[in-house]
Design a protein around this motif. Structure first.
Motif, PDB file in Angstrom:
ATOM      1  N   LEU A 163       0.441   4.033  -2.824  1.00 40.37           N
ATOM      2  CA  LEU A 163       0.050   5.402  -2.448  1.00 40.37           C
ATOM      3  C   LEU A 163       1.059   6.400  -3.012  1.00 40.37           C
ATOM      4  O   LEU A 163       0.696   7.456  -3.550  1.00 40.37           O
ATOM      5  CB  LEU A 163      -0.037   5.496  -0.920  1.00 40.37           C
ATOM      6  CG  LEU A 163      -0.539   6.791  -0.281  1.00 40.37           C
ATOM      7  CD1 LEU A 163      -1.885   7.210  -0.837  1.00 40.37           C
ATOM      8  CD2 LEU A 163      -0.634   6.638   1.232  1.00 40.37           C
ATOM      9  N   LEU A 164       2.342   6.044  -2.913  1.00 39.15           N
ATOM     10  CA  LEU A 164       3.404   6.888  -3.442  1.00 39.15           C
ATOM     11  C   LEU A 164       3.279   7.004  -4.965  1.00 39.15           C
ATOM     12  O   LEU A 164       3.446   8.083  -5.543  1.00 39.15           O
ATOM     13  CB  LEU A 164       4.761   6.279  -3.063  1.00 39.15           C
ATOM     14  CG  LEU A 164       5.999   7.146  -3.173  1.00 39.15           C
ATOM     15  CD1 LEU A 164       5.838   8.452  -2.420  1.00 39.15           C
ATOM     16  CD2 LEU A 164       7.218   6.388  -2.642  1.00 39.15           C
TER      17      LEU A 164
ATOM     18  N   GLN B  55       0.597   9.412  -5.664  1.00 35.42           N
ATOM     19  CA  GLN B  55       1.037  10.775  -5.342  1.00 35.42           C
ATOM     20  C   GLN B  55       1.924  11.325  -6.458  1.00 35.42           C
ATOM     21  O   GLN B  55       1.840  12.490  -6.819  1.00 35.42           O
ATOM     22  CB  GLN B  55       1.788  10.757  -4.000  1.00 35.42           C
ATOM     23  CG  GLN B  55       2.120  12.132  -3.428  1.00 35.42           C
ATOM     24  CD  GLN B  55       3.401  12.696  -4.008  1.00 35.42           C
ATOM     25  OE1 GLN B  55       4.368  11.990  -4.258  1.00 35.42           O
ATOM     26  NE2 GLN B  55       3.408  14.003  -4.263  1.00 35.42           N
ATOM     27  N   ARG B  56       2.766  10.445  -7.033  1.00 34.78           N
ATOM     28  CA  ARG B  56       3.703  10.893  -8.064  1.00 34.78           C
ATOM     29  C   ARG B  56       3.057  11.016  -9.438  1.00 34.78           C
ATOM     30  O   ARG B  56       3.647  11.592 -10.349  1.00 34.78           O
ATOM     31  CB  ARG B  56       4.873   9.910  -8.142  1.00 34.78           C
ATOM     32  CG  ARG B  56       5.780  10.001  -6.938  1.00 34.78           C
ATOM     33  CD  ARG B  56       6.892   8.967  -6.996  1.00 34.78           C
ATOM     34  NE  ARG B  56       7.784   9.149  -5.855  1.00 34.78           N
ATOM     35  CZ  ARG B  56       8.792   8.344  -5.564  1.00 34.78           C
ATOM     36  NH1 ARG B  56       9.035   7.284  -6.323  1.00 34.78           N
ATOM     37  NH2 ARG B  56       9.552   8.579  -4.516  1.00 34.78           N
TER      38      ARG B  56
ATOM     39  N   LEU C 152      -6.443  10.310  -6.409  1.00 35.85           N
ATOM     40  CA  LEU C 152      -7.034   9.617  -5.257  1.00 35.85           C
ATOM     41  C   LEU C 152      -8.188  10.423  -4.673  1.00 35.85           C
ATOM     42  O   LEU C 152      -8.018  11.584  -4.306  1.00 35.85           O
ATOM     43  CB  LEU C 152      -5.980   9.406  -4.173  1.00 35.85           C
ATOM     44  CG  LEU C 152      -4.952   8.322  -4.477  1.00 35.85           C
ATOM     45  CD1 LEU C 152      -3.877   8.314  -3.392  1.00 35.85           C
ATOM     46  CD2 LEU C 152      -5.622   6.959  -4.576  1.00 35.85           C
ATOM     47  N   LEU C 153      -9.343   9.797  -4.553  1.00 31.52           N
ATOM     48  CA  LEU C 153     -10.488  10.463  -3.921  1.00 31.52           C
ATOM     49  C   LEU C 153     -10.587  10.079  -2.451  1.00 31.52           C
ATOM     50  O   LEU C 153     -11.003  10.863  -1.625  1.00 31.52           O
ATOM     51  CB  LEU C 153     -11.782  10.078  -4.647  1.00 31.52           C
ATOM     52  CG  LEU C 153     -11.806  10.383  -6.148  1.00 31.52           C
ATOM     53  CD1 LEU C 153     -13.167  10.057  -6.722  1.00 31.52           C
ATOM     54  CD2 LEU C 153     -11.459  11.847  -6.414  1.00 31.52           C
ATOM     55  N   GLU C 154     -10.223   8.830  -2.129  1.00 31.83           N
ATOM     56  CA  GLU C 154     -10.201   8.406  -0.725  1.00 31.83           C
ATOM     57  C   GLU C 154      -9.322   7.171  -0.593  1.00 31.83           C
ATOM     58  O   GLU C 154      -9.277   6.329  -1.490  1.00 31.83           O
ATOM     59  CB  GLU C 154     -11.620   8.095  -0.217  1.00 31.83           C
ATOM     60  CG  GLU C 154     -11.627   7.624   1.243  1.00 31.83           C
ATOM     61  CD  GLU C 154     -12.983   7.714   1.938  1.00 31.83           C
ATOM     62  OE1 GLU C 154     -13.969   8.140   1.307  1.00 31.83           O
ATOM     63  OE2 GLU C 154     -13.041   7.343   3.134  1.00 31.83           O
ATOM     64  N   VAL C 155      -8.623   7.085   0.535  1.00 37.31           N
ATOM     65  CA  VAL C 155      -7.848   5.895   0.878  1.00 37.31           C
ATOM     66  C   VAL C 155      -8.310   5.463   2.260  1.00 37.31           C
ATOM     67  O   VAL C 155      -8.336   6.273   3.186  1.00 37.31           O
ATOM     68  CB  VAL C 155      -6.330   6.177   0.887  1.00 37.31           C
ATOM     69  CG1 VAL C 155      -5.540   4.907   1.214  1.00 37.31           C
ATOM     70  CG2 VAL C 155      -5.885   6.754  -0.441  1.00 37.31           C
TER      71      VAL C 155
ATOM     72  N   VAL D  56      -5.985  -2.279   2.341  1.00 35.57           N
ATOM     73  CA  VAL D  56      -6.193  -0.838   2.173  1.00 35.57           C
ATOM     74  C   VAL D  56      -6.905  -0.629   0.834  1.00 35.57           C
ATOM     75  O   VAL D  56      -6.479  -1.181  -0.182  1.00 35.57           O
ATOM     76  CB  VAL D  56      -4.848  -0.076   2.162  1.00 35.57           C
ATOM     77  CG1 VAL D  56      -5.085   1.417   1.974  1.00 35.57           C
ATOM     78  CG2 VAL D  56      -4.062  -0.335   3.442  1.00 35.57           C
TER      79      VAL D  56
ATOM     80  N   PRO E 160      -8.836  19.285 -11.343  1.00 40.03           N
ATOM     81  CA  PRO E 160      -7.552  18.596 -11.171  1.00 40.03           C
ATOM     82  C   PRO E 160      -7.688  17.287 -10.388  1.00 40.03           C
ATOM     83  O   PRO E 160      -6.865  16.392 -10.536  1.00 40.03           O
ATOM     84  CB  PRO E 160      -6.685  19.613 -10.428  1.00 40.03           C
ATOM     85  CG  PRO E 160      -7.646  20.570  -9.808  1.00 40.03           C
ATOM     86  CD  PRO E 160      -8.851  20.600 -10.698  1.00 40.03           C
TER      87      PRO E 160
ATOM     88  N   ALA F  40       0.817  -1.221   0.000  1.00 42.39           N
ATOM     89  CA  ALA F  40       0.000   0.000   0.000  1.00 42.39           C
ATOM     90  C   ALA F  40       0.850   1.270   0.000  1.00 42.39           C
ATOM     91  O   ALA F  40       0.496   2.255  -0.648  1.00 42.39           O
ATOM     92  CB  ALA F  40      -0.956   0.003   1.193  1.00 42.39           C
ATOM     93  N   PHE F  41       1.984   1.260   0.697  1.00 46.18           N
ATOM     94  CA  PHE F  41       2.801   2.476   0.739  1.00 46.18           C
ATOM     95  C   PHE F  41       3.321   2.812  -0.658  1.00 46.18           C
ATOM     96  O   PHE F  41       3.199   3.947  -1.120  1.00 46.18           O
ATOM     97  CB  PHE F  41       3.973   2.326   1.715  1.00 46.18           C
ATOM     98  CG  PHE F  41       4.899   3.516   1.705  1.00 46.18           C
ATOM     99  CD1 PHE F  41       4.525   4.711   2.296  1.00 46.18           C
ATOM    100  CD2 PHE F  41       6.139   3.444   1.090  1.00 46.18           C
ATOM    101  CE1 PHE F  41       5.360   5.822   2.274  1.00 46.18           C
ATOM    102  CE2 PHE F  41       6.983   4.555   1.060  1.00 46.18           C
ATOM    103  CZ  PHE F  41       6.597   5.733   1.656  1.00 46.18           C
TER     104      PHE F  41
END
Lengths: 260, 260
Positions: free
Chosen positions: B46-47, B50-51, B58-61, B109, B181, B42-43
């Protein structure tokens, strides 16, 4: 100093020829706040930033253990290229250092977080005067009663920065900063400070107070100090941040972050 | 069906009274792509998001192990509230199921990722006709040669969706989608498909081909299929996604995601 490119400035810092604040350095280039955490806390912190994009706009997150930036600056070393760092243990400030080469670990992740300098330049270009710059002070910042969305161990209220202006300029500011969602975006509040839990504008929690003139309204933006404040309050075992005002100077022009 | 609120629709799905695609359901409410991964991946994922915010907005995690959504829908259960799911093991598709109650684990997750339905509604409201909707087909999607920024085990090229339109509408589309965006934002490319590694518009990699009329240009947007495609290619030990077209229907109006 104003003539240096960001790369030249970072080289000076690396050679220990500059350990002062970065305000006014490489004008027009985006500066960033820094938070470094071990991998064990990095997922929750990344999630916290994802859930709270206004106070925690992520500009870059490094690979685990890799101190070299790839996106907002080319070949910058996060261990040496900021003028001053702060070390925290168990949520307590331990000391300031001018590099973290000896402290760096294989499980560290660095978070570079957007800063209001970026949109202030845009406001100034549009003829809006920024009071704390006029008065040569640090921007006044306040703790609010606006809760951030928690994530794992990280939770706390939003910190905001305040700029007083005429209602006309306040409207223009909403328009201009809406173009910069990656660096705090539009204000979170205009007008009555008590609505967001601020009872004395003359006593900011961080930074300096500024003059508010007759007919001006306070305009509040989510502040990049929030994630640092939250991380400190959460008593992380180990954390490194930039020293206040001693930011990372990136290679990207402020306008890069405008979406319109 | 069009009359149901998102909450009523999700209740129907939970009771196994609907297992078909969600296109046209609860018009005006944002729908989302789903990726579920164990904490160990998951990390990095998620990264990766983000990149690569354009293809992976992402709308929700969710919190680790918690199947209940908190932000984009109130009290929705990610295990039961989508009409159909796909299970992957070691990067291979195993089966489709209509709930994942028995499969859910304490280390899962869930990532809810924005989808182009949101900005298509805005385009339609501004009088821009969307070809694949006119022709009652799925939007054509293509693999490109545009590399995503890698993160840990996740890497791969961007997938884009394509909508043909007149140059005048293309310009208007850039303006309208720049306001969003959080759901892919402005196009990534206009015109010559070969510039981004697409050699035959009649043979999309996902979805259906659509008619391109004389004088129209293809307009390409980063597509929410990207993170799924990347996660599949990265051979994650275990992954759950929504079945194509069977999206999560949120409580948030499309306009919520507009920044202007």
């Amino acid at each position: 100093m104003k003539e240096l490119t960001p790369k030249e400035f970072r080289e000076m810092v690396k050679q220990k020829k500059w350990d002062k604040p970065t305000s006014g350095i490489a004008p027009g280039y985006t500066q960033a706040n820094l938070v470094i955490l071990p991998k064990e806390d990095a997922f929750d912190f990344l999630l916290f930033c994802q859930r709270n994009p206004k106070p925690c706009p992520l500009l870059e997150v490094t690979d685990v253990g890799d101190p070299i930036l790839k996106t907002i600056a080319s070949h910058a070393d996060i261990r040496t290229d900021l003028p001053k760092y702060r070390i925290y243990q168990n949520g307590r400030f331990i000391k300031e250092v001018t590099d973290i080469v000896d402290i760096w670990r294989d499980d560290f992740v660095a978070f570079l977080i957007g800063c209001s300098f970026t949109f202030e330049n845009a406001l100034i270009k549009h003829g809006i005067s920024i009071r704390h710059i006029e008065e040569q002070r640090n921007v006044p910042m306040y703790k609010t009663n606006i809760p951030c969305v928690p994530a794992g161990r990280f939770h706390g209220n939003m910190v905001v920065s305040m700029r007083p202006m005429t209602p006309k300029d306040a409207i223009k500011s909403v328009q201009i900063t809406s173009r910069f969602p990656a660096v705090h975006g539009a204000p979170v509040h205009i007008g009555r400070p008590e609505d967001i839990g601020i009872y004395n504008l003359d006593k900011p929690d961080f930074g300096d107070p500024v003059t508010i003139k007759e007919g001006e309204v306070p305009v509040f933006w989510a502040c990049g100090v929030t994630p640092q404040a939250v991380a400190i309050e959460s008593n992380c075992k180990f954390m490194i941040t930039h020293a206040p005002g001693h930011m990372f100077v990136s290679d990207l022009k402020d306008e890069f972050f405008a979406i319109l």
